[in-house]
Design an enzyme around this catalytic site. Structure first.
Site, PDB file in Angstrom:
ATOM      1  N   GLU A  10       2.906 -32.845  11.019  1.00  0.00           N
ATOM      2  CA  GLU A  10       1.750 -32.709  11.887  1.00  0.00           C
ATOM      3  C   GLU A  10       0.736 -33.406  11.617  1.00  0.00           C
ATOM      4  O   GLU A  10       0.590 -32.833  10.184  1.00  0.00           O
ATOM      5  CB  GLU A  10       1.884 -31.173  12.471  1.00  0.00           C
ATOM      6  CG  GLU A  10       0.688 -31.264  13.238  1.00  0.00           C
ATOM      7  CD  GLU A  10      -0.183 -30.198  13.053  1.00  0.00           C
ATOM      8  OE1 GLU A  10      -0.067 -29.131  12.155  1.00  0.00           O
ATOM      9  OE2 GLU A  10      -0.470 -29.556  14.599  1.00  0.00           O
ATOM     10  N   GLU A  58      -1.419 -24.120  21.060  1.00  0.00           N
ATOM     11  CA  GLU A  58      -2.133 -23.882  19.998  1.00  0.00           C
ATOM     12  C   GLU A  58      -3.413 -23.798  20.163  1.00  0.00           C
ATOM     13  O   GLU A  58      -4.630 -24.162  20.082  1.00  0.00           O
ATOM     14  CB  GLU A  58      -1.286 -24.645  19.138  1.00  0.00           C
ATOM     15  CG  GLU A  58      -1.504 -23.762  17.794  1.00  0.00           C
ATOM     16  CD  GLU A  58      -0.897 -24.755  16.423  1.00  0.00           C
ATOM     17  OE1 GLU A  58      -1.406 -25.872  16.596  1.00  0.00           O
ATOM     18  OE2 GLU A  58      -1.051 -23.893  15.557  1.00  0.00           O
TER      19      GLU A  58
HETATM   20  O1  LIG Z   1      -3.230 -26.083  12.837  1.00  0.00           O
HETATM   21  C1  LIG Z   1      -2.753 -26.707  13.409  1.00  0.00           C
HETATM   22  O2  LIG Z   1      -2.149 -26.929  14.442  1.00  0.00           O
HETATM   23  C2  LIG Z   1      -0.902 -26.025  13.094  1.00  0.00           C
HETATM   24  O3  LIG Z   1       0.060 -26.618  14.056  1.00  0.00           O
HETATM   25  C3  LIG Z   1      -0.770 -25.236  11.896  1.00  0.00           C
HETATM   26  O4  LIG Z   1       0.744 -24.958  12.385  1.00  0.00           O
HETATM   27  C4  LIG Z   1      -1.549 -24.392  10.915  1.00  0.00           C
HETATM   28  O5  LIG Z   1      -2.631 -25.661  10.639  1.00  0.00           O
HETATM   29 MG   LIG Z   2      -0.738 -27.600  15.661  1.00  0.00          MG
END
Ligand SMILES: O=C(O)[C@H](O)C(=O)CO
Ligand SMILES: [Mg+2]
Length: 261
Positions: free
Chosen positions: A143, A240
């Site tokens: 990511e 999230e």
């Molecule tokens: O913060 C995020 O967007 C990530 O998905 C994560 O897993 C933790 O930093």
């Molecule tokens: Mg994330």
């Protein structure tokens, strides 16, 4: 219609972690994700999932010492042994929770280490993760994360992630496309989803600039979600975000999608 998963690390924090599964189910979610399960026995989490008819769709490998500011191990040359242990531990939990995705966090750029050394370490660790994950029916994802939230994080843009994924094989490694990070770092959300769609194995959402629920900030989410659906994305979108107030009071945005999850 897009399918949304409640993120139990950021939502329903009015309750202790193990009680959040029931709250998410009651709110209409059929799936959950979270950052790290490791403080709880896997069997305990599996029971919460089963008791509430929930699917686990993603969580993260152990990230190093999170409290001390560490944000992943995979790109750090002097932590390769620890990365292997983290991968094994995450795979144990993924098996117990029937979780199809594991987020491999790269870590923060250490001072004085050449980019190519970090990139080679990241690629070698991802290659190993892909091998081990494939045996377990799991897809590892990486990511890009914006540098306002995590200054110095090794993976920062969707193009950077796409190049790594293409080099290792999109069938082995996927992109965790966090719409919040993409908007902060790059903007042009829909065009970037269109560009990277074949590599996207998981999405996440939060509004900008506050990282609160969709509808609290600057993005036209009904348009973005409709376009994601039109493009044929059938994976999960993890919520999230930090609720601006009480979690369920902020779920108005979710109402049109509730039955799809
Ligand atoms: O913060 C995020 O967007 C990530 O998905 C994560 O897993 C933790 O930093
Ligand atoms: Mg994330």
């Amino acid at each position: 219609m897009p399918r949304f998963a409640a993120n139990l690390s950021m939502m329903f924090t009015e309750a202790p972690f193990l009680d959040r599964f029931a709250l998410a189910a009651r709110a209409g979610f059929k799936a959950v994700e979270f950052l790290f399960p490791y403080e709880h026995p896997a069997a305990e989490i599996a029971k919460r999932l089963a008791d509430n008819g929930l699917r686990q769709v993603l969580f993260n490998l152990p990230p190093g010492d999170w409290a001390r500011g560490e944000r992943g191990l995979a790109a750090l040359p002097d932590r390769r042994g620890e990365f292997r242990e983290a991968l094994a531990r995450a795979l144990d939990y993924a098996a117990a929770l029937s979780c199809p995705r594991l987020h491999v966090m790269a870590g923060l750029r250490p001072e004085g280490v050449p980019h190519d050394t970090l990139l080679a370490t990241f690629a070698a660790n991802l290659d190993r993760a892909a091998e081990e994950c494939a045996k377990a029916g799991v897809k590892p994802v990486i990511e890009p994360i914006n540098h306002r939230d995590i200054p110095g994080y090794f993976l920062n843009t969707t193009d950077q992630a796409a190049a790594i994924i293409r080099a290792l094989g999109p069938e082995r490694i996927g992109m965790q496309f966090d719409l919040y990070h993409c908007q902060v770092t790059e903007g042009d959300l829909v065009r970037r989803v269109e560009r990277h769609l074949p590599l996207i194995a998981h999405m996440q959402v939060a509004d900008t600039p506050g990282r609160n629920e969709p509808g609290t900030g600057e993005v036209n989410w009904p348009f973005v979600f409709r376009r994601i659906d039109e493009l044929g994305y059938r994976g999960w979108i993890g919520c999230e975000y930090r609720p601006a107030g009480e979690t369920t009071a902020g779920l108005g945005w979710f109402a049109p999608y509730r039955n799809e999850t």
